[in-house]
Write a protein that holds these residues in place. Structure first.
Motif, PDB file in Angstrom:
ATOM      1  N   PRO A 178       0.814  -1.218   0.000  1.00  0.00           N
ATOM      2  CA  PRO A 178       0.000   0.000   0.000  1.00  0.00           C
ATOM      3  C   PRO A 178       0.847   1.268   0.000  1.00  0.00           C
ATOM      4  O   PRO A 178       0.495   2.256  -0.634  1.00  0.00           O
ATOM      5  CB  PRO A 178      -0.816  -0.135   1.290  1.00  0.00           C
ATOM      6  N   SER A 179       1.994   1.234   0.687  1.00  0.00           N
ATOM      7  CA  SER A 179       2.870   2.412   0.710  1.00  0.00           C
ATOM      8  C   SER A 179       3.423   2.712  -0.673  1.00  0.00           C
ATOM      9  O   SER A 179       3.646   3.874  -1.035  1.00  0.00           O
ATOM     10  CB  SER A 179       4.034   2.183   1.688  1.00  0.00           C
ATOM     11  N   GLU A 180       3.632   1.663  -1.481  1.00  0.00           N
ATOM     12  CA  GLU A 180       4.134   1.863  -2.845  1.00  0.00           C
ATOM     13  C   GLU A 180       3.043   2.429  -3.747  1.00  0.00           C
ATOM     14  O   GLU A 180       3.305   3.279  -4.609  1.00  0.00           O
ATOM     15  CB  GLU A 180       4.657   0.536  -3.401  1.00  0.00           C
ATOM     16  N   ILE A 181       1.809   1.970  -3.536  1.00  0.00           N
ATOM     17  CA  ILE A 181       0.692   2.533  -4.298  1.00  0.00           C
ATOM     18  C   ILE A 181       0.599   4.026  -4.025  1.00  0.00           C
ATOM     19  O   ILE A 181       0.459   4.843  -4.940  1.00  0.00           O
ATOM     20  CB  ILE A 181      -0.637   1.858  -3.899  1.00  0.00           C
ATOM     21  N   SER A 182       0.692   4.379  -2.746  1.00  0.00           N
ATOM     22  CA  SER A 182       0.612   5.780  -2.352  1.00  0.00           C
ATOM     23  C   SER A 182       1.725   6.596  -2.999  1.00  0.00           C
ATOM     24  O   SER A 182       1.503   7.695  -3.513  1.00  0.00           O
ATOM     25  CB  SER A 182       0.699   5.895  -0.830  1.00  0.00           C
ATOM     26  N   LYS A 183       2.929   6.036  -2.991  1.00  0.00           N
ATOM     27  CA  LYS A 183       4.083   6.739  -3.560  1.00  0.00           C
ATOM     28  C   LYS A 183       3.898   7.013  -5.050  1.00  0.00           C
ATOM     29  O   LYS A 183       4.074   8.138  -5.517  1.00  0.00           O
ATOM     30  CB  LYS A 183       5.336   5.893  -3.338  1.00  0.00           C
ATOM     31  N   PHE A 184       3.515   5.995  -5.813  1.00  0.00           N
ATOM     32  CA  PHE A 184       3.429   6.159  -7.255  1.00  0.00           C
ATOM     33  C   PHE A 184       2.195   6.955  -7.675  1.00  0.00           C
ATOM     34  O   PHE A 184       2.241   7.724  -8.628  1.00  0.00           O
ATOM     35  CB  PHE A 184       3.469   4.795  -7.947  1.00  0.00           C
ATOM     36  N   GLU A 185       1.103   6.767  -6.942  1.00  0.00           N
ATOM     37  CA  GLU A 185      -0.083   7.550  -7.272  1.00  0.00           C
ATOM     38  C   GLU A 185       0.172   9.032  -6.985  1.00  0.00           C
ATOM     39  O   GLU A 185      -0.243   9.915  -7.729  1.00  0.00           O
ATOM     40  CB  GLU A 185      -1.294   7.060  -6.478  1.00  0.00           C
ATOM     41  N   GLY A 186       0.904   9.280  -5.881  1.00  0.00           N
ATOM     42  CA  GLY A 186       1.246  10.658  -5.549  1.00  0.00           C
ATOM     43  C   GLY A 186       2.134  11.283  -6.615  1.00  0.00           C
ATOM     44  O   GLY A 186       1.957  12.444  -6.997  1.00  0.00           O
ATOM     45  N   ALA A 187       3.105  10.519  -7.100  1.00  0.00           N
ATOM     46  CA  ALA A 187       4.005  11.025  -8.144  1.00  0.00           C
ATOM     47  C   ALA A 187       3.236  11.285  -9.437  1.00  0.00           C
ATOM     48  O   ALA A 187       3.455  12.294 -10.119  1.00  0.00           O
ATOM     49  CB  ALA A 187       5.126  10.016  -8.382  1.00  0.00           C
ATOM     50  N   PHE A 188       2.328  10.373  -9.762  1.00  0.00           N
ATOM     51  CA  PHE A 188       1.537  10.527 -10.984  1.00  0.00           C
ATOM     52  C   PHE A 188       0.660  11.774 -10.906  1.00  0.00           C
ATOM     53  O   PHE A 188       0.561  12.552 -11.847  1.00  0.00           O
ATOM     54  CB  PHE A 188       0.673   9.273 -11.164  1.00  0.00           C
ATOM     55  N   ARG A 189       0.022  11.972  -9.726  1.00  0.00           N
ATOM     56  CA  ARG A 189      -0.840  13.149  -9.555  1.00  0.00           C
ATOM     57  C   ARG A 189      -0.025  14.445  -9.653  1.00  0.00           C
ATOM     58  O   ARG A 189      -0.465  15.427 -10.221  1.00  0.00           O
ATOM     59  CB  ARG A 189      -1.549  13.092  -8.199  1.00  0.00           C
ATOM     60  N   ARG A 190       1.209  14.415  -9.117  1.00  0.00           N
ATOM     61  CA  ARG A 190       2.060  15.616  -9.154  1.00  0.00           C
ATOM     62  C   ARG A 190       2.401  15.984 -10.593  1.00  0.00           C
ATOM     63  O   ARG A 190       2.405  17.156 -10.971  1.00  0.00           O
ATOM     64  CB  ARG A 190       3.330  15.361  -8.344  1.00  0.00           C
ATOM     65  N   ILE A 191       2.702  14.966 -11.399  1.00  0.00           N
ATOM     66  CA  ILE A 191       3.013  15.231 -12.815  1.00  0.00           C
ATOM     67  C   ILE A 191       1.812  15.865 -13.509  1.00  0.00           C
ATOM     68  O   ILE A 191       1.941  16.835 -14.261  1.00  0.00           O
ATOM     69  CB  ILE A 191       3.417  13.917 -13.531  1.00  0.00           C
ATOM     70  N   ILE A 192       0.621  15.317 -13.239  1.00  0.00           N
ATOM     71  CA  ILE A 192      -0.586  15.853 -13.866  1.00  0.00           C
ATOM     72  C   ILE A 192      -0.840  17.282 -13.401  1.00  0.00           C
ATOM     73  O   ILE A 192      -1.149  18.173 -14.202  1.00  0.00           O
ATOM     74  CB  ILE A 192      -1.798  14.951 -13.540  1.00  0.00           C
TER      75      ILE A 192
END
Length: 525
Positions: free
Chosen positions: A306-320
Motif C-alpha cells: 500500500p505504501s508503494e501505491i501511495s508513492k506512485f499515485e502521488g508522483a503521478f498526480r504531481r506530474i498531472i
C-alpha cells in the motif's frame, strides 16, 4: 471460512484499527485509560480524592466514559496550576518554555508517560510478525498516542505518511499506506485528545474518518485490534457503518472483525455478533494467538505494498498537476494487446505492467515463471523480441524452453536488426540443446531416482498421485523426468504451472527445469 481466512482468500488489503490493548500487549508499563488517570492524579493529590470524585460524578448519572473525560479536565486544571506554582516538575519542560510556546503541561506529562514505555521480554518475534501485517494494511487508524506503529514501519524500512489529528483529513489522499492518529501523538503533545473538550472538537474528525472508511468498504474489510466494545469510539464507528452499509447481516458481519482478547486461547474462533440497540453486526474473533492473525494477513500479496501505491499515485498526480495545466502531457499505453478492449476478467488474468515516463521506450522483461506460462500458453501474446531478450540474459547452459521462438524466427524472411545479437545467441543455445537432449534427460532421471521407491511410484497413474506419495521430493521429480513420455501434456503442464515452488530449492530446481525443457521439446504442434 473464518474472517481472517476470508481476508487472505480474497487477497484484500484490510483497513486496520489499532487500540490501546495492542500497546498493553507489548509494553509492560502501558496504562489503561483508568490507570493513566489514577497515575496522573497521584502526582498532585491523594488516590482517595480520585475515588471520591469518581463516585460523585457516577451519582450524577454519568457513565464511565464521560466520568474519565471530566476527571481528565479536572486533572488538566490541577496539573497546570501545580506546574506553574512550582509544585510539580515535568521532564523536558520549564514553566517559561510552556508559557512562551503555549505548551500544555498536562498533555506534555501524558506524552512523557507514553514516551517512556518499556517492551516486555519475549515479545520480539510476535512484534516482527505484527510489523509484517501492518505494511499490508490499506491504511491504519489508531486512537493510541504512542509511536509504536511508526517504530514498526521504521524497523521494516517502509515509509508511511503519518497524519496527526486533523492532518491529512482535508487533503488529497490516495487512501493507501497512511496512518491516521486521530487522538494525537506523543510527538505533538498539543494534539492529544483526552478531555471532554478535546473529544467534542474531535467529533468532526471522526465523521471524516468514517467517510473515508465507508468509501473503501466495498474493497477493504476492517479489523479492530486492541479495542473493546465499551470504547465509545468503536461504538460510534460501528454504528455509522451499520447505518450506511447496504448489506445483509452475514455480509455486514463479514466486512467487520473485532478481535476479542481471550487469555490462553490458542485457536481462533469466530462468531456472528451484534449490538441490538445500535443495529450493529460484526464478527467477533476470540483468541490469544494474535501471531496467527498477523501471519495470515501478512500473506496478502498484490505485487506491491500500500505504501508503494501511495508513492506512485502521488508522483503521478504531481506530474498531472504540474504539466496538465500547460497542456504539456503526452500519453502512451504500451501493451502486447489493446488494453481498452479487454474485459475485466481478462485484465485480472493477464500479467500487466503499468508505467509512466517518456514515450521513447517502455518495456519490462518477464520473470522466469511468467515466461514459462506464456511459453506454454496457446494464445501467448509475448512478442518475439521480448522472448529473445529474456533468453539472452541466461547462461547458454541454462535449460530454458526456446523451440517455440526458434520456429518463429525461422519463419521470418530476414532477421530484424534490433534482434540480430539475440538471434545469434539463440542459435548457440540450439546447438547446446539438440532434441536428443530429451533422451539424455530421461535416461538421467531413470538412473537417479532411488529404486527402493520404484514399486510405489509405478502404482501412480498421474503426476498428482506421485506428489501425494510420502517419499523424498528429489525422487519424485527424477521419476517424473524419467517417465516424461508416459504422461499426457495436460498432466505435465498442470504440474509445471502449479509447482514453481521447486525453483526456490537448490536441489530440486535443476530437475524441475529439465522437466520443463523436456516438455517443450517433446510437444509436437
Amino acid at each position: 471460512m473464518t474472517f481472517i481466512e476470508n481476508i487472505k482468500e480474497k487477497n484484500q488489503f484490510p483497513i486496520i484499527f489499532i487500540g490501546s490493548g495492542i500497546t498493553q500487549r507489548y509494553f509492560k508499563n502501558a496504562p489503561t485509560w483508568e490507570q493513566l488517570i489514577i497515575k496522573l492524579w497521584e502526582m498532585i493529590s491523594d488516590e482517595n480524592d480520585y475515588v471520591a470524585t469518581y463516585h460523585r460524578l457516577e451519582n450524577e448519572g454519568k457513565d464511565e466514559f464521560i466520568i474519565n473525560l471530566e476527571i481528565a479536565k479536572i486533572l488538566e486544571d490541577k496539573i497546570k496550576s501545580n506546574f506553574y506554582d512550582g509544585n510539580l516538575e515535568i521532564e523536558g519542560l520549564t514553566p517559561i518554555e510552556a508559557h512562551k510556546k503555549g505548551i500544555n503541561p498536562f498533555k506534555k506529562l501524558v506524552s512523557n508517560i507514553f514516551m517512556s514505555l518499556e517492551k516486555k521480554n519475549g515479545v520480539e518475534e510476535e512484534i516482527k510478525i505484527f510489523s509484517e501485517m501492518l505494511i499490508k494494511a490499506r491504511f491504519i487508524i489508531t486512537t493510541n498516542y504512542d509511536d509504536f506503529i511508526e517504530q514498526c514501519f521504521n524497523d521494516k524500512k517502509v515509509k508511511i505518511k503519518i497524519n496527526v489529528g486533523n492532518a491529512g483529513l482535508f487533503t488529497k489522499s490516495t487512501e493507501y499506506g497512511e496512518l491516521y492518529k486521530i487522538h494525537g501523538s506523543v510527538k505533538q503533545p498539543e494534539s492529544i485528545c483526552i478531555t471532554k473538550e478535546d473529544y467534542k472538537n474531535n467529533e468532526s474528525k471522526l465523521a471524516i474518518v468514517n467517510a473515508k472508511i465507508l468509501s473503501n468498504l466495498t474493497e477493504s474489510p476492517i479489523i479492530f485490534l486492541g479495542y473493546s466494545l465499551t470504547d465509545e469510539n468503536i461504538k460510534r464507528l460501528l454504528y455509522d457503518y451499520s447505518q450506511n452499509m447496504p448489506y445483509e447481516i452475514e455480509e455486514a458481519a463479514s466486512r467487520i472483525g473485532i478481535v476479542k482478547y481471550t487469555k490462553g486461547k490458542v485457536d481462533i474462533s469466530d462468531s456472528l455478533a451484534n449490538i441490538p440497540d445500535l443495529g450493529i453486526n460484526y464478527t467477533e474473533i476470540r483468541t490469544d494467538n494474535y501471531r496467527k492473525i498477523y501471519e495470515e494477513i501478512s500473506k496478502i500479496e498484490q505485487g506491491y505494498l500500500p505504501s508503494e501505491i501511495s508513492k506512485f499515485e502521488g508522483a503521478f498526480r504531481r506530474i498531472i498537476d504540474l504539466k496538465g495545466p500547460a497542456n504539456d502531457l503526452d500519453t502512451v499505453i504500451t501493451s502486447f494487446v489493446d488494453i481498452t478492449k479487454l474485459t475485466d476478467e481478462e485484465i485480472r488474468n493477464k500479467n500487466i505492467v503499468v508505467a509512466f515516463g517518456d514515450n521513447k521506450y517502455i518495456y519490462k522483461l518477464p520473470k522466469y515463471e511468467d515466461y514459462i506460462i506464456e511459453y506454454f500458453s496457446t494464445d501467448s501474446t509475448m512478442p518475439l523480441d521480448i522472448a529473445l531478450l529474456f533468453l539472452a540474459q541466461y547462461n547458454m547452459t541454462s535449460p530454458i524452453p526456446f523451440k517455440k521462438y526458434q520456429d518463429m524466427l525461422n519463419r521470418l524472411d530476414g532477421i530484424p536488426k534490433n534482434i540480430e545479437r539475440e538471434a545469434q545467441l539463440l542459435e548457440k543455445r540450439v546447438q547446446k540443446f539438440p532434441e536428443t537432449i530429451l533422451d539424455v534427460y530421461i535416461d538421467k532421471g531413470e538412473k537417479t531416482y532411488a529404486k527402493i521407491y520404484k514399486e510405489r511410484l509405478e502404482t501412480c497413474s498421474t503426476i498428482q498421485d506421485i506428489l501425494f506419495l510420502n517419499i523424498p521430493e528429489y525422487n519424485k521429480l527424477n521419476y517424473i523426468l524419467a517417465n516424461l513420455r508416459n504422461f499426457s501434456e495436460d498432466d505435465l503442464l498442470k504440474f509445471i504451472k502449479g509447482n514453481f515452488k521447486y525453483l526456490k530449492n537448490n536441489n530440486l530446481s535443476p530437475i524441475f527445469k529439465k522437466i520443463i525443457l523436456s516438455l517443450s521439446i517433446s510437444i509436437r504442434k
